[in-house]
Motif scaffolding. Sequence first.
Motif, PDB file in Angstrom:
ATOM      1  N   GLN A   3      -2.817   7.425  -5.431  1.00  0.00           N
ATOM      2  CA  GLN A   3      -1.478   7.587  -4.856  1.00  0.00           C
ATOM      3  C   GLN A   3      -0.764   6.244  -4.725  1.00  0.00           C
ATOM      4  O   GLN A   3       0.438   6.140  -4.953  1.00  0.00           O
ATOM      5  N   THR A   4      -1.504   5.215  -4.366  1.00  0.00           N
ATOM      6  CA  THR A   4      -0.911   3.887  -4.210  1.00  0.00           C
ATOM      7  C   THR A   4      -0.475   3.322  -5.557  1.00  0.00           C
ATOM      8  O   THR A   4       0.582   2.684  -5.656  1.00  0.00           O
ATOM      9  N   ILE A   5      -1.266   3.558  -6.605  1.00  0.00           N
ATOM     10  CA  ILE A   5      -0.874   3.103  -7.944  1.00  0.00           C
ATOM     11  C   ILE A   5       0.429   3.790  -8.352  1.00  0.00           C
ATOM     12  O   ILE A   5       1.345   3.148  -8.873  1.00  0.00           O
ATOM     13  N   LEU A   6       0.525   5.087  -8.105  1.00  0.00           N
ATOM     14  CA  LEU A   6       1.753   5.812  -8.442  1.00  0.00           C
ATOM     15  C   LEU A   6       2.946   5.281  -7.659  1.00  0.00           C
ATOM     16  O   LEU A   6       4.046   5.123  -8.197  1.00  0.00           O
ATOM     17  N   GLU A   7       2.725   4.979  -6.402  1.00  0.00           N
ATOM     18  CA  GLU A   7       3.788   4.415  -5.561  1.00  0.00           C
ATOM     19  C   GLU A   7       4.204   3.038  -6.066  1.00  0.00           C
ATOM     20  O   GLU A   7       5.396   2.719  -6.131  1.00  0.00           O
ATOM     21  N   ALA A   8       3.229   2.214  -6.435  1.00  0.00           N
ATOM     22  CA  ALA A   8       3.516   0.868  -6.938  1.00  0.00           C
ATOM     23  C   ALA A   8       4.254   0.915  -8.273  1.00  0.00           C
ATOM     24  O   ALA A   8       5.092   0.060  -8.558  1.00  0.00           O
ATOM     25  N   ARG A  21      16.226 -17.835  -7.920  1.00  0.00           N
ATOM     26  CA  ARG A  21      15.000 -17.996  -7.141  1.00  0.00           C
ATOM     27  C   ARG A  21      13.823 -18.223  -8.079  1.00  0.00           C
ATOM     28  O   ARG A  21      13.716 -17.580  -9.107  1.00  0.00           O
ATOM     29  N   GLN A  22      12.962 -19.135  -7.687  1.00  0.00           N
ATOM     30  CA  GLN A  22      11.718 -19.378  -8.411  1.00  0.00           C
ATOM     31  C   GLN A  22      10.679 -18.470  -7.768  1.00  0.00           C
ATOM     32  O   GLN A  22      10.369 -18.629  -6.590  1.00  0.00           O
ATOM     33  N   ILE A  23      10.171 -17.492  -8.521  1.00  0.00           N
ATOM     34  CA  ILE A  23       9.186 -16.573  -7.958  1.00  0.00           C
ATOM     35  C   ILE A  23       7.871 -16.689  -8.706  1.00  0.00           C
ATOM     36  O   ILE A  23       7.830 -17.163  -9.841  1.00  0.00           O
ATOM     37  N   LYS A  24       6.821 -16.253  -8.062  1.00  0.00           N
ATOM     38  CA  LYS A  24       5.503 -16.215  -8.680  1.00  0.00           C
ATOM     39  C   LYS A  24       5.129 -14.758  -8.841  1.00  0.00           C
ATOM     40  O   LYS A  24       5.213 -13.992  -7.889  1.00  0.00           O
ATOM     41  N   MET A  25       4.745 -14.397 -10.064  1.00  0.00           N
ATOM     42  CA  MET A  25       4.428 -13.006 -10.358  1.00  0.00           C
ATOM     43  C   MET A  25       2.976 -12.877 -10.799  1.00  0.00           C
ATOM     44  O   MET A  25       2.497 -13.648 -11.624  1.00  0.00           O
ATOM     45  N   ALA A  26       2.310 -11.883 -10.258  1.00  0.00           N
ATOM     46  CA  ALA A  26       0.951 -11.565 -10.670  1.00  0.00           C
ATOM     47  C   ALA A  26       1.020 -10.362 -11.604  1.00  0.00           C
ATOM     48  O   ALA A  26       1.959  -9.572 -11.533  1.00  0.00           O
ATOM     49  N   PRO A  27       0.037 -10.194 -12.483  1.00  0.00           N
ATOM     50  CA  PRO A  27       0.046  -9.020 -13.357  1.00  0.00           C
ATOM     51  C   PRO A  27      -0.052  -7.733 -12.532  1.00  0.00           C
ATOM     52  O   PRO A  27      -0.640  -7.732 -11.445  1.00  0.00           O
ATOM     53  N   PHE A  28       0.522  -6.647 -13.061  1.00  0.00           N
ATOM     54  CA  PHE A  28       0.520  -5.379 -12.328  1.00  0.00           C
ATOM     55  C   PHE A  28      -0.902  -4.911 -12.043  1.00  0.00           C
ATOM     56  O   PHE A  28      -1.209  -4.503 -10.928  1.00  0.00           O
ATOM     57  N   TRP A  29      -1.760  -4.951 -13.079  1.00  0.00           N
ATOM     58  CA  TRP A  29      -3.155  -4.581 -12.849  1.00  0.00           C
ATOM     59  C   TRP A  29      -4.021  -5.743 -13.254  1.00  0.00           C
ATOM     60  O   TRP A  29      -3.795  -6.319 -14.304  1.00  0.00           O
ATOM     61  N   PRO A  30      -4.961  -6.141 -12.444  1.00  0.00           N
ATOM     62  CA  PRO A  30      -5.396  -5.560 -11.179  1.00  0.00           C
ATOM     63  C   PRO A  30      -4.671  -6.120  -9.956  1.00  0.00           C
ATOM     64  O   PRO A  30      -4.630  -5.491  -8.913  1.00  0.00           O
ATOM     65  N   ASP A  31      -4.071  -7.300 -10.089  1.00  0.00           N
ATOM     66  CA  ASP A  31      -3.540  -7.999  -8.911  1.00  0.00           C
ATOM     67  C   ASP A  31      -2.490  -7.201  -8.143  1.00  0.00           C
ATOM     68  O   ASP A  31      -2.586  -7.059  -6.925  1.00  0.00           O
ATOM     69  N   VAL A  65      -2.478  -1.806  -2.582  1.00  0.00           N
ATOM     70  CA  VAL A  65      -3.476  -1.057  -1.811  1.00  0.00           C
ATOM     71  C   VAL A  65      -3.725  -1.742  -0.471  1.00  0.00           C
ATOM     72  O   VAL A  65      -3.754  -1.092   0.578  1.00  0.00           O
ATOM     73  N   LEU A  66      -3.885  -3.060  -0.485  1.00  0.00           N
ATOM     74  CA  LEU A  66      -4.130  -3.795   0.761  1.00  0.00           C
ATOM     75  C   LEU A  66      -2.975  -3.648   1.745  1.00  0.00           C
ATOM     76  O   LEU A  66      -3.187  -3.385   2.932  1.00  0.00           O
TER      77      LEU A  66
END
Length: 185
Positions: free
Chosen positions: A20-25, A77-87, A93-94
Amino acid sequence: MPKKVGFLYEKLLDCEFIRQTILEAAHGRENRPDVAPVVADLDRYTKMTYELFAKGSFVPSPPKERLIYDPSSQKHRQIKMAPFWPDGVVQWVLVTVMKPVLMRGMHHWSCASIPGRGGKRIQKKIKSVLRSDPKGTKYAAEMDVARYYPSIDHSRLIWALARKIKDKDFLRLVYSIIESCGCFH
């Protein structure tokens, strides 16, 4: 002081919750090249995410820096992005698990990044106050803290979370993400 919450890590081991969280994300991002494969093979990614939590094997990826234009503030804005999966999935989820803990005791008018508490809500309140008390609303201030997240001290952030959360395994995972993302210094 309210009671500390425990057993949060066990909530990370619920496959239906992860799904459910993956779908929400992924909502609204399904066409992104890093999100589409996860949505297309949801069961496999749910299982792989579960295994990351069950084995304690999640290692955060270094984020990629990107310059974006923010139309709401009309600045770059300078942003930092993590990959969708797994990060990204692990972070969603956290945060979803922590949400009830964080919301408890939060000020009623804390609005930023909280669903249902956005700009329209605060705008409605300001208009109401201006109408009901025009003499007492002579001054206004709009504030923004420059480079807020990079200025947060890691140990103080974890200490603040540890005042509400007693689950050491959960806090250890949160700390590993905070340390690796480079968003906080």
